[in-house]
Each structure stands twice: as structure tokens, then as C-alpha cells.
Motif scaffolding. Structure first.
Motif, PDB file in Angstrom:
ATOM      1  N   PHE A  87       0.833  -1.205   0.000  1.00 23.59           N
ATOM      2  CA  PHE A  87       0.000   0.000   0.000  1.00 23.59           C
ATOM      3  C   PHE A  87       0.869   1.256   0.000  1.00 23.59           C
ATOM      4  N   TYR A  88       2.037   1.191   0.631  1.00 18.74           N
ATOM      5  CA  TYR A  88       2.935   2.343   0.656  1.00 18.74           C
ATOM      6  C   TYR A  88       3.539   2.628  -0.720  1.00 18.74           C
ATOM      7  N   ALA A  89       3.406   1.705  -1.674  1.00 17.49           N
ATOM      8  CA  ALA A  89       3.888   1.966  -3.031  1.00 17.49           C
ATOM      9  C   ALA A  89       3.161   3.156  -3.647  1.00 17.49           C
ATOM     10  N   ILE A  90       1.915   3.357  -3.262  1.00  8.97           N
ATOM     11  CA  ILE A  90       1.151   4.497  -3.774  1.00  8.97           C
ATOM     12  C   ILE A  90       1.760   5.799  -3.282  1.00  8.97           C
ATOM     13  N   GLN A  91       2.106   5.847  -2.005  1.00  9.31           N
ATOM     14  CA  GLN A  91       2.744   7.036  -1.444  1.00  9.31           C
ATOM     15  C   GLN A  91       4.117   7.265  -2.068  1.00  9.31           C
ATOM     16  N   LEU A  92       4.850   6.188  -2.323  1.00  8.06           N
ATOM     17  CA  LEU A  92       6.168   6.311  -2.935  1.00  8.06           C
ATOM     18  C   LEU A  92       6.064   6.852  -4.355  1.00  8.06           C
ATOM     19  N   ALA A  93       5.059   6.400  -5.095  1.00 10.94           N
ATOM     20  CA  ALA A  93       4.854   6.914  -6.452  1.00 10.94           C
ATOM     21  C   ALA A  93       4.554   8.409  -6.425  1.00 10.94           C
ATOM     22  N   GLY A  94       3.738   8.847  -5.468  1.00 12.26           N
ATOM     23  CA  GLY A  94       3.465  10.272  -5.339  1.00 12.26           C
ATOM     24  C   GLY A  94       4.708  11.075  -5.017  1.00 12.26           C
ATOM     25  N   THR A  95       5.622  10.502  -4.229  1.00 11.49           N
ATOM     26  CA  THR A  95       6.881  11.179  -3.918  1.00 11.49           C
ATOM     27  C   THR A  95       7.734  11.353  -5.172  1.00 11.49           C
ATOM     28  N   PHE A  96       7.818  10.299  -5.995  1.00  6.79           N
ATOM     29  CA  PHE A  96       8.567  10.403  -7.251  1.00  6.79           C
ATOM     30  C   PHE A  96       7.996  11.507  -8.142  1.00  6.79           C
ATOM     31  N   ILE A  97       6.673  11.555  -8.227  1.00  2.29           N
ATOM     32  CA  ILE A  97       6.029  12.529  -9.107  1.00  2.29           C
ATOM     33  C   ILE A  97       6.262  13.954  -8.607  1.00  2.29           C
ATOM     34  N   ASP A  98       6.117  14.168  -7.313  1.00  2.00           N
ATOM     35  CA  ASP A  98       6.261  15.525  -6.774  1.00  2.00           C
ATOM     36  C   ASP A  98       7.705  16.007  -6.830  1.00  2.00           C
ATOM     37  N   LEU A  99       8.663  15.113  -6.723  1.00  2.00           N
ATOM     38  CA  LEU A  99      10.056  15.516  -6.870  1.00  2.00           C
ATOM     39  C   LEU A  99      10.335  16.020  -8.285  1.00  2.00           C
ATOM     40  N   GLN A 100       9.675  15.418  -9.275  1.00  2.00           N
ATOM     41  CA  GLN A 100       9.898  15.822 -10.657  1.00  2.00           C
ATOM     42  C   GLN A 100       9.076  17.057 -11.027  1.00  2.00           C
ATOM     43  N   SER A 101       7.874  17.193 -10.429  1.00  2.00           N
ATOM     44  CA  SER A 101       6.994  18.302 -10.800  1.00  2.00           C
ATOM     45  C   SER A 101       7.256  19.576 -10.009  1.00  2.00           C
ATOM     46  N   GLY A 102       7.965  19.472  -8.884  1.00  2.00           N
ATOM     47  CA  GLY A 102       8.238  20.649  -8.070  1.00  2.00           C
ATOM     48  C   GLY A 102       7.293  20.834  -6.910  1.00  2.00           C
ATOM     49  N   PHE A 103       6.339  19.902  -6.741  1.00  2.00           N
ATOM     50  CA  PHE A 103       5.390  20.012  -5.641  1.00  2.00           C
ATOM     51  C   PHE A 103       5.944  19.446  -4.337  1.00  2.00           C
ATOM     52  N   ALA A 104       7.173  18.948  -4.357  1.00  2.00           N
ATOM     53  CA  ALA A 104       7.751  18.387  -3.131  1.00  2.00           C
ATOM     54  C   ALA A 104       7.901  19.445  -2.051  1.00  2.00           C
ATOM     55  N   MET A 105       8.003  20.715  -2.454  1.00  3.58           N
ATOM     56  CA  MET A 105       8.115  21.789  -1.470  1.00  3.58           C
ATOM     57  C   MET A 105       6.797  22.057  -0.769  1.00  3.58           C
TER      58      MET A 105
END
Length: 260
Positions: A87-105
Motif C-alpha cells: 500500500f505504501y507503493a502508492i505514497q512512494l509513487a506520489g513522492t517520485f512525481i512531486d520531486l519531478q513536478s516541483g510540488f515536493a516543497m
């Protein structure tokens, strides 16, 4: 009355496994579900299992009973943990996406996990939870821990905890978790990588363009467009993820219930 008193040690062992399962299993582990509800659900499930389990005359407050309590807690935690890994794979995928899109901040506090999570991971986590409810996945999770008593008897030890079979299963589950996280994040991450590549070429050919302003707005627009276009594929991958999650629980139960 004396019969019920004799069943209290067995009831407590069953309650330990179910309670530890609810501590780590997805959906039920969230802090948004009131604690009295989880305690009451674990209590009544333990009552049902106790009434349907053969009475084994377990001696309470002995060295063997303490070992059985530790074993039951490890079984419950293990069954819930192997489900939460996927289930944490979903959260990990969101982390990858936000690091690339700039939403990690823009990480926000998640009341379910008690930690800061990225916006995309939070969105996908909510969608996955609703999808799990729509498939009656929470009923399957409860059924899994109840059926574990047919394989892993309360009064028996678990030899698989010492021979490495459970560790191997956990490593395989971690591997599948990373693969699914990559597949969930791949459409958006790859598209945003192409956007960065195009912006880099534009920056070299036309230095007068302010890429800090144009590039960030462009990436946000592409991010939302690909996010909505990829939603059907997201739910297809969720179906695969949940199938692997229930299969992992089933394998864990069979490994723990098997003898050397």
C-alpha cells in the motif's frame, strides 16, 4: 461461568493477534478511525473466534503463555505489515512525481500517518482507499486475519520465523512494491522529464526567455493534464496491487502455518 473464565487466556491470545493486525494493516491503521471503534471491532472479532475455536486448556501466566503472546503479536504485526508494504507503493509513487513536478516543497501533514506527505501521494492514497472500499477490500483483510487461525493455531509456535522464509517473502514484497510505484509514477515522471529536456534546449537557444517563470507554469499544466489522462491506468494498477497484497497475506499465512 467457570467455562468462560477458563477461556479468558485463549481469548486474550486471539485478541493480541487481531489488535496487532489492526495496528499495521492499511485503512484500519489510520488515525482518522476512532480508537474505540478499532478496539470494539477487535474485541468482538476475538469473541467470535474464541467461540469457534477448539478449547486447548492454555495455562495463563506461565513462561509458555508469555512466549505465545509474543508469537501472536508478531503474527498480527507481520500480516498487517506485509499488506502495508504494497500500500505504501502508492505514497512512494506520489513522492517520485512531486520531486519531478516541483510540488515536493508543498508537503502537507497527513493525519492518517502522522507525517508530512506530498500532495500527489496524498491524492493517490485517498483514491486508493476509496477504490479498496469499493472492492470490499476491507472485508477481505478482516477475512484474512480470521482465516489465519485455521493455519496458525494459537497454541502452536511458528517455525518459519527462524528459517528465513518470511524474510524472503518480505524482500519479494518490497521488490514488487518498488516496481508498482515505478509503474504508477512513470507516465507523469517521464512526461515531465521530456518537458525539462525541451526547456533546457530552449534555454540554450534563447537565453532571453525567463525559464523560471515559463517553465514552472508549463510543468504544472502538463502535470495536471497527464495526471487526469493517466487515471484509468492508475486504477488498473491499483487492481493489480490489491491482488498482490491479498496474495502476499495468503502466502504469509501459509508459510507461518507450515511446519519445518
Amino acid at each position: 461461568m467457570m467455562e468462560w473464565l477458563n477461556e479468558i487466556p485463549l481469548f486474550l491470545l486471539i485478541l493480541v493477534r487481531i489488535s496487532c493486525f489492526f495496528i499495521t494493516v492499511p485503512v484500519f491503521m489510520t488515525k482518522t478511525i476512532p480508537a474505540p471503534f478499532k478496539i470494539g471491532l477487535a474485541f468482538f472479532l476475538a469473541v467470535i473466534v474464541t467461540m469457534s475455536t477448539d478449547k486447548s486448556g492454555i495455562q495463563a501466566f506461565s513462561a509458555e503463555y508469555i512466549i505465545l503472546i509474543i508469537k501472536e503479536s508478531l503474527v498480527g504485526l507481520g500480516l498487517g505489515f506485509i499488506a502495508s508494504i504494497l500500500f505504501y507503493a502508492i505514497q512512494l509513487a506520489g513522492t517520485f512525481i512531486d520531486l519531478q513536478s516541483g510540488f515536493a516543497m508543498g508537503a502537507v501533514f497527513d493525519p492518517q500517518s502522522g507525517t508530512n506527505v506530498n500532495l500527489t501521494g496524498r491524492l493517490k492514497n485517498v483514491l486508493a482507499t476509496l477504490f479498496l472500499f469499493s472492492l470490499d477490500g476491507h472485508h477481505l483483510l478482516i477475512r484474512g486475519v480470521l482465516e489465519s487461525y485455521q493455519w496458525i493455531h494459537v497454541e502452536a509456535l511458528v517455525p518459519a520465523m527462524l528459517d528465513g522464509r518470511i524474510s524472503t517473502l518480505l524482500l519479494e514484497t518490497f521488490k514488487h512494491s518498488f516496481v508498482i510505484a515505478f509503474l504508477l509514477a512513470a507516465p507523469i515522471v517521464f512526461t515531465l522529464f521530456l518537458v525539462d529536456l525541451v526547456l533546457g534546449i530552449i534555454g540554450k537557444t534563447s537565453p532571453q526567455i525567463n525559464l523560471m517563470v515559463v517553465g514552472f507554469s508549463l510543468k504544472i499544466g502538463v502535470y495536471f493534464m497527464v495526471l487526469f489522462l493517466a487515471l484509468p491506468g492508475f486504477f488498473l494498477l491499483l487492481h493489480r496491487l490489491f491482488a498482490q497484497m491479498f496474495d502476499a497475506i495468503s502466502q504469509m499465512i501459509r508459510i507461518m502455518g507450515a511446519s519445518l
